[in-house]
Design a protein around this motif. Sequence first.
Motif, PDB file in Angstrom:
ATOM      1  N   ALA A 173      27.441   9.986 -90.088  1.00 41.97           N
ATOM      2  CA  ALA A 173      26.672  10.894 -89.231  1.00 41.97           C
ATOM      3  C   ALA A 173      26.690  10.418 -87.777  1.00 41.97           C
ATOM      4  N   ARG A 174      26.550   9.112 -87.569  1.00 46.67           N
ATOM      5  CA  ARG A 174      26.542   8.584 -86.194  1.00 46.67           C
ATOM      6  C   ARG A 174      27.873   8.835 -85.504  1.00 46.67           C
ATOM      7  N   SER A 175      28.978   8.454 -86.152  1.00 51.84           N
ATOM      8  CA  SER A 175      30.287   8.593 -85.500  1.00 51.84           C
ATOM      9  C   SER A 175      30.634  10.051 -85.246  1.00 51.84           C
ATOM     10  N   MET A 176      30.337  10.930 -86.200  1.00 51.69           N
ATOM     11  CA  MET A 176      30.693  12.331 -86.031  1.00 51.69           C
ATOM     12  C   MET A 176      29.762  13.031 -85.047  1.00 51.69           C
ATOM     13  N   THR A 177      28.523  12.592 -84.951  1.00 53.22           N
ATOM     14  CA  THR A 177      27.611  13.172 -83.961  1.00 53.22           C
ATOM     15  C   THR A 177      28.009  12.758 -82.554  1.00 53.22           C
ATOM     16  N   ILE A 178      28.415  11.501 -82.394  1.00 54.83           N
ATOM     17  CA  ILE A 178      28.902  11.053 -81.083  1.00 54.83           C
ATOM     18  C   ILE A 178      30.136  11.860 -80.683  1.00 54.83           C
ATOM     19  N   ALA A 179      31.052  12.075 -81.633  1.00 57.95           N
ATOM     20  CA  ALA A 179      32.252  12.866 -81.332  1.00 57.95           C
ATOM     21  C   ALA A 179      31.879  14.305 -80.990  1.00 57.95           C
ATOM     22  N   ALA A 180      30.881  14.872 -81.701  1.00 56.58           N
ATOM     23  CA  ALA A 180      30.461  16.251 -81.418  1.00 56.58           C
ATOM     24  C   ALA A 180      29.801  16.355 -80.058  1.00 56.58           C
ATOM     25  N   ASN A 181      29.024  15.331 -79.667  1.00 59.30           N
ATOM     26  CA  ASN A 181      28.361  15.362 -78.361  1.00 59.30           C
ATOM     27  C   ASN A 181      29.357  15.301 -77.214  1.00 59.30           C
ATOM     28  N   GLU A 182      30.517  14.712 -77.477  1.00 56.03           N
ATOM     29  CA  GLU A 182      31.537  14.616 -76.435  1.00 56.03           C
ATOM     30  C   GLU A 182      32.378  15.880 -76.325  1.00 56.03           C
ATOM     31  N   GLN A 183      32.193  16.805 -77.268  1.00 58.09           N
ATOM     32  CA  GLN A 183      32.911  18.071 -77.208  1.00 58.09           C
ATOM     33  C   GLN A 183      32.079  19.111 -76.460  1.00 58.09           C
ATOM     34  N   GLY A 184      32.693  20.215 -76.124  1.00 65.17           N
ATOM     35  CA  GLY A 184      32.054  21.172 -75.231  1.00 65.17           C
ATOM     36  C   GLY A 184      30.918  21.962 -75.823  1.00 65.17           C
ATOM     37  N   TYR A 185      30.969  22.272 -77.139  1.00 62.48           N
ATOM     38  CA  TYR A 185      30.001  23.217 -77.670  1.00 62.48           C
ATOM     39  C   TYR A 185      28.586  22.650 -77.680  1.00 62.48           C
ATOM     40  N   ALA A 186      28.428  21.354 -77.984  1.00 60.35           N
ATOM     41  CA  ALA A 186      27.094  20.761 -77.991  1.00 60.35           C
ATOM     42  C   ALA A 186      26.536  20.681 -76.578  1.00 60.35           C
ATOM     43  N   ALA A 187      27.370  20.279 -75.623  1.00 61.82           N
ATOM     44  CA  ALA A 187      26.912  20.195 -74.238  1.00 61.82           C
ATOM     45  C   ALA A 187      26.577  21.583 -73.683  1.00 61.82           C
ATOM     46  N   ALA A 188      27.375  22.598 -74.070  1.00 67.74           N
ATOM     47  CA  ALA A 188      27.112  23.963 -73.591  1.00 67.74           C
ATOM     48  C   ALA A 188      25.778  24.478 -74.123  1.00 67.74           C
ATOM     49  N   ALA A 189      25.497  24.217 -75.391  1.00 70.58           N
ATOM     50  CA  ALA A 189      24.214  24.648 -75.952  1.00 70.58           C
ATOM     51  C   ALA A 189      23.055  23.952 -75.276  1.00 70.58           C
ATOM     52  N   HIS A 190      23.222  22.671 -74.952  1.00 71.56           N
ATOM     53  CA  HIS A 190      22.165  21.935 -74.255  1.00 71.56           C
ATOM     54  C   HIS A 190      21.964  22.473 -72.838  1.00 71.56           C
ATOM     55  N   ASP A 191      23.056  22.810 -72.153  1.00 75.58           N
ATOM     56  CA  ASP A 191      22.952  23.342 -70.796  1.00 75.58           C
ATOM     57  C   ASP A 191      22.301  24.713 -70.762  1.00 75.58           C
ATOM     58  N   LEU A 192      22.406  25.444 -71.871  1.00 74.53           N
ATOM     59  CA  LEU A 192      21.774  26.767 -71.937  1.00 74.53           C
ATOM     60  C   LEU A 192      20.283  26.685 -72.238  1.00 74.53           C
ATOM     61  N   GLY A 193      19.772  25.471 -72.384  1.00 74.41           N
ATOM     62  CA  GLY A 193      18.341  25.305 -72.589  1.00 74.41           C
ATOM     63  C   GLY A 193      17.926  25.041 -74.015  1.00 74.41           C
ATOM     64  N   ALA A 194      18.874  24.862 -74.924  1.00 72.61           N
ATOM     65  CA  ALA A 194      18.528  24.594 -76.318  1.00 72.61           C
ATOM     66  C   ALA A 194      17.943  23.202 -76.458  1.00 72.61           C
ATOM     67  N   THR A 195      16.937  23.076 -77.312  1.00 74.78           N
ATOM     68  CA  THR A 195      16.329  21.773 -77.557  1.00 74.78           C
ATOM     69  C   THR A 195      17.270  20.906 -78.385  1.00 74.78           C
ATOM     70  N   ALA A 196      16.957  19.611 -78.425  1.00 69.90           N
ATOM     71  CA  ALA A 196      17.800  18.690 -79.200  1.00 69.90           C
ATOM     72  C   ALA A 196      17.790  19.053 -80.675  1.00 69.90           C
ATOM     73  N   TRP A 197      16.608  19.464 -81.214  1.00 68.65           N
ATOM     74  CA  TRP A 197      16.538  19.863 -82.616  1.00 68.65           C
ATOM     75  C   TRP A 197      17.451  21.050 -82.894  1.00 68.65           C
ATOM     76  N   ARG A 198      17.480  22.008 -81.959  1.00 73.51           N
ATOM     77  CA  ARG A 198      18.330  23.182 -82.159  1.00 73.51           C
ATOM     78  C   ARG A 198      19.810  22.829 -82.033  1.00 73.51           C
TER      79      ARG A 198
END
Length: 292
Positions: A173-198
């Motif tokens: 979970a840690r390694s794949m979450t770090i990889a997901a955070n470095e990709q665009g979709y997670a950062a885009a959702a965060h920039d749109l105002g989504a909470t960390a839980w979402r």
Amino acid sequence: MSGPVRRFERSRSRLGAFFKRWPPLVLLCLGWLALMLFVALAADWLMPYGFTQIDLRSRLQPPVLFGGQWSHPLGTDELGRDVLSRGISAIQISLLIAFASTLISTVLGVFLGVLAAHFRGWVENLVLVLIDFQASMPFMIIALAVLAFFGNSLLLFIVLMGFYGWERAARIARSMTIAANEQGYAAAAHDLGATAWRVYGKHVLPNIASTIIVNITITFPGVILLESGLSFLGLGVQPPMASLGNMVGYGREYLQSAPWILLCPSLIIVLTTFSMSFVGDWLRDKLDPVLR
């Protein structure tokens, strides 16, 4: 080519495509796991006798295939208890422990892995230290020490088994979450105002779910074997409850005179762990995007 021949060729082609997608051995393993789940859920209705019912007049009665009677198709044990009824009850208890413990292990591991990937810093270092500590200690020794010190109950046993394999889920979970955070979709959702839980619940976890599912199929048979080993040693499920492990433990004393007491639960353990492991390997291949 005539009509019947064309229909036969189409049927054979569809059958070949079906078995290519669902290999026969995978279907057999899935069928066995479905049967075990059905037996566990309907155990109270399937048992012909109470699993603690004693009949000394029928003790050590052989199975039907060895000249026994249909009243006890799998024979009886040293106290005249029906092996079939005890086997059904043991499947229920062992699968309950395996399912509950695997769920606890997976939830704990994924939660700590995502927590480490989100906060990084000292939180990540603490989680990594816990992972390394868990991985460096043989779990059997930890389980023996805890059960010998605190005694045993079914709830305590399930919770203890829930700590088996969590470090593997946390690493994944840690390694794949770090990889997901470095990709665009997670950062885009965060920039749109989504909470960390979402972000983690709606975007990250669904993308790592396939790997987590494969890890579950690895942890599940491990829990069954660990429970069987501890129950065999007398530190797992306690009488009067029956589990696959303590049935093997009781049956070892009658291996030469009444081998069916031991062979029935042993066969269930082997087939269940093999089926779960084989299905896990198949799922890993099916869900691997590189192989697809």
